[in-house]
Design a protein around this motif. Sequence first.
Motif, mmCIF file in Angstrom:
data_model
loop_
_atom_site.group_PDB
_atom_site.id
_atom_site.type_symbol
_atom_site.label_atom_id
_atom_site.label_comp_id
_atom_site.label_asym_id
_atom_site.label_seq_id
_atom_site.Cartn_x
_atom_site.Cartn_y
_atom_site.Cartn_z
ATOM 1 N N VAL A 574 1.191 -1.136 -0.277
ATOM 2 C CA VAL A 574 0.335 0.221 0.173
ATOM 3 C C VAL A 574 1.028 1.147 -0.235
ATOM 4 O O VAL A 574 0.613 2.179 -0.652
ATOM 5 N N ILE A 575 1.833 1.761 0.626
ATOM 6 C CA ILE A 575 2.530 2.398 0.924
ATOM 7 C C ILE A 575 3.750 2.982 -0.339
ATOM 8 O O ILE A 575 3.553 3.651 -1.032
ATOM 9 N N PHE A 576 4.218 1.908 -0.797
ATOM 10 C CA PHE A 576 4.881 1.641 -1.902
ATOM 11 C C PHE A 576 3.772 2.146 -2.891
ATOM 12 O O PHE A 576 3.489 3.191 -4.356
ATOM 13 N N LEU A 577 2.405 1.929 -3.148
ATOM 14 C CA LEU A 577 1.299 1.879 -4.131
ATOM 15 C C LEU A 577 1.365 3.450 -3.924
ATOM 16 O O LEU A 577 0.858 4.006 -5.644
ATOM 17 N N THR A 578 0.839 4.277 -2.716
ATOM 18 C CA THR A 578 0.815 5.321 -2.742
ATOM 19 C C THR A 578 1.701 6.194 -3.041
ATOM 20 O O THR A 578 1.368 7.035 -3.747
ATOM 21 N N HIS A 579 3.019 5.704 -3.218
ATOM 22 C CA HIS A 579 4.215 6.939 -3.012
ATOM 23 C C HIS A 579 4.670 5.355 -4.435
ATOM 24 O O HIS A 579 6.215 6.325 -5.166
ATOM 25 N N LYS A 580 4.021 5.553 -5.427
ATOM 26 C CA LYS A 580 5.180 4.798 -6.486
ATOM 27 C C LYS A 580 5.206 6.188 -7.487
ATOM 28 O O LYS A 580 6.358 5.716 -8.208
ATOM 29 N N GLU A 581 5.511 7.242 -7.318
ATOM 30 C CA GLU A 581 5.496 8.423 -8.590
ATOM 31 C C GLU A 581 6.872 8.890 -7.874
ATOM 32 O O GLU A 581 7.566 9.676 -8.438
ATOM 33 N N THR A 582 7.105 8.704 -6.448
ATOM 34 C CA THR A 582 8.421 9.527 -7.048
ATOM 35 C C THR A 582 9.864 8.505 -6.647
ATOM 36 O O THR A 582 9.435 7.625 -7.149
ATOM 37 N N PRO A 583 10.968 9.202 -6.951
ATOM 38 C CA PRO A 583 11.999 9.280 -7.302
ATOM 39 C C PRO A 583 12.479 8.147 -6.852
ATOM 40 O O PRO A 583 12.840 7.100 -7.300
ATOM 41 N N ILE A 584 11.994 7.954 -5.432
ATOM 42 C CA ILE A 584 12.688 6.389 -4.777
ATOM 43 C C ILE A 584 12.589 5.212 -5.303
ATOM 44 O O ILE A 584 12.564 4.324 -5.452
ATOM 45 N N VAL A 585 10.740 5.415 -5.268
ATOM 46 C CA VAL A 585 10.179 3.597 -5.744
ATOM 47 C C VAL A 585 10.584 4.189 -7.529
ATOM 48 O O VAL A 585 10.399 2.738 -7.494
ATOM 49 N N ARG A 586 10.699 5.182 -8.291
ATOM 50 C CA ARG A 586 10.621 4.227 -9.603
ATOM 51 C C ARG A 586 12.001 3.984 -9.871
ATOM 52 O O ARG A 586 12.656 2.818 -10.239
#
Length: 683
Positions: A574-586
């Motif tokens: 859920v956390i990754f999905l919420t912040h999927k557009e952030t540079p660290i996740v990408r």
Amino acid sequence: MAFRATLPGSNMMKWFGPAQQRLSVLSFTLIQDNVGKPNMQFDWADRVYGVFKRSTRKLKDNGYQALPNSYCTRWNTRELKFARTVIFTVEEINRDTELLPGVSLGYRLFNGCGSENLVQAAVEAVNGDDSKGCRSHIQALLGHSSSGVSEDINSILSPLSIPQVSHLSTCACLSDRRRYPSFFRTVPSDHFQIIGIVQLMKYFDWRWFGIIYANSLYSEQGTAHLIKEAKKRAYVLNTHYTIRASSSNVVLLFMSLSLTKSLLSKMDRYKITGKQWLGSEAWITQVDLASVKRKNVLQGAMGFALPQSSIPGLAEFLLNFKPADEPESAIVKAMWEMFFDCTFSSSNISTMCTGTEDLRTVSNDYTDVTQFRAENNVYKAVYLVAYALHALLQCKNGSNPTTGKPCVNKNEVEPKLVLEHIKYVNFTTQNGAKVFFDENGDSVAQYELVNWQMKEDGSVDIVNIGGKVQTKKNTTIVWGGNKNKVVRSVCREPCPPGTRKAMNKLKPVCCFDCFECPEGTISNETNSPDCLICPPEFWPNENKDKIPVLQRNHGALLTGFGCVGVFLSLLTSVIFLTHKETPIVRANNSELSFLLLFSLTLCFLCSLTFIGRPSQWSCMLRHTAFGITFVLCISCVLGKTIVVLMAFRATLPGSNMMKWFGPAQQRLSVLSFTLIQLFDGLK
């Protein structure tokens, strides 16, 4: 002393069988005249009648042309020893000026060649017949060594209230005061010996043993009593016994001495070893049974014996005996000829007897003075009559101190009065033996637990290893078969945990069967009658004797850890999905990250499949599913690791390695490793 030999050929009372042709009869009689040795004068004398079976009778068949007659053959040296013990005791009592002052004990001894002559002698003692014209009147009778003959004699004496005292009749049946009211004995009843044998079985945990017995009163009654006592304690006796074929390693030989000798002589031809022999008091101290041939048979034999006693002066009295002491006795001369293989009559074949030969140079039952066991019972029996007479003739203030009845003088003594005072007798002999009787006419029971320890030359040391109940400490015991530990004797070993005990109706109670517990059941006790069913969520261990401790909390632990793992995986997703557009996740390759979290969720969920009773299909499914999801997880980790390595290598000038491991290659590597595990798990 007068020895009277009954004539050969006597065929009276033929209804007594061979089992009753045993040993001796002694009778004590009060003679109201001056009878004794010529140089001894007394105001009043007591005469002792004795009948011993010092010989064995053999029937001669006359081909139905005439009545069969019999003649005496083999001599019984042990009975001669008993007779001489009586004489020794009588002389010792007569030297005592305090026991029977003014009264002397005399004696008459008869040779009983055949059971009819033994009973005939008892009848003669009752009737008071005396060929020499001496008027006699019996007051008490001593004998017989055999329980069967004692039973027959007491059937004559009890209606006349004549006391009978036996020195070797041990059958417990003779304790019945309704049938044998005038019977007493200075030897313990077999009841006490049998209790000791059963306690010995318990002590060494012998629950399966064979017994050999004969068709005689002593043997049959003793065996029946032993079976009764053994059943109370769940011990099993095998009376239909084949020595070589039986699985029982302990064998009880409950027979008379003569029958034991006959049995062992026939066993010599067979190689019967490895058995733990138990013996009754009738033969367990008989050293002449030992031989080189029987070393491997009787080695370690064990049994309860009459206690060994010391009788001062008796050994010298027995060994100093000469034919000149009884010049008119044909029996003494015949035994002397047997002892020294000589003859008193002129013969060119045998050596002439001088009558001065030394008994110390021969070895037999008579000359064995190393231990006095049964002889001590004879010694006590003679003293018993003397003390009963002593108590009877006491007078204080016009009444008898024992019974409170009017005083009796020596001319008024009657058998029933002697019988009455024998019941109250309580004394200690000169050798320290204490004599008294219970309400059944039985004396105090004392035994020694003895062990046969045989030597290489075939001789034996009979070692006292304990008392009636338990063995002595620090005592070396030799076991049957030369074993160095207690012989194990059970029909069936106890059923171990994981099995159940089932009785077999076709076999004795200790020969049960053991069956393995079915699937899903356990038994955690030895000899458990039933197997316990496991709860649905549990299953037994491999031995089916317990439920593993971890298994009881296994389901709760797996469920707890699985739920926590699933929750954390979903939370991270859920956390990754919420912040999927952030540079660290990408930058972290979101595609592999979500696939990794998905595979972790499946791994945690697979742990829940290990809860519950396993089956063939559930085992295949759970292992295959967990293997695939776990490989998928590891493949994702491997792909992300390779990407990181490539990223560091790509920072070098002119490097183009990243194009070789782009997103397509990453998906392909994960798919390839997962497919390999899938094919392997489906095999």
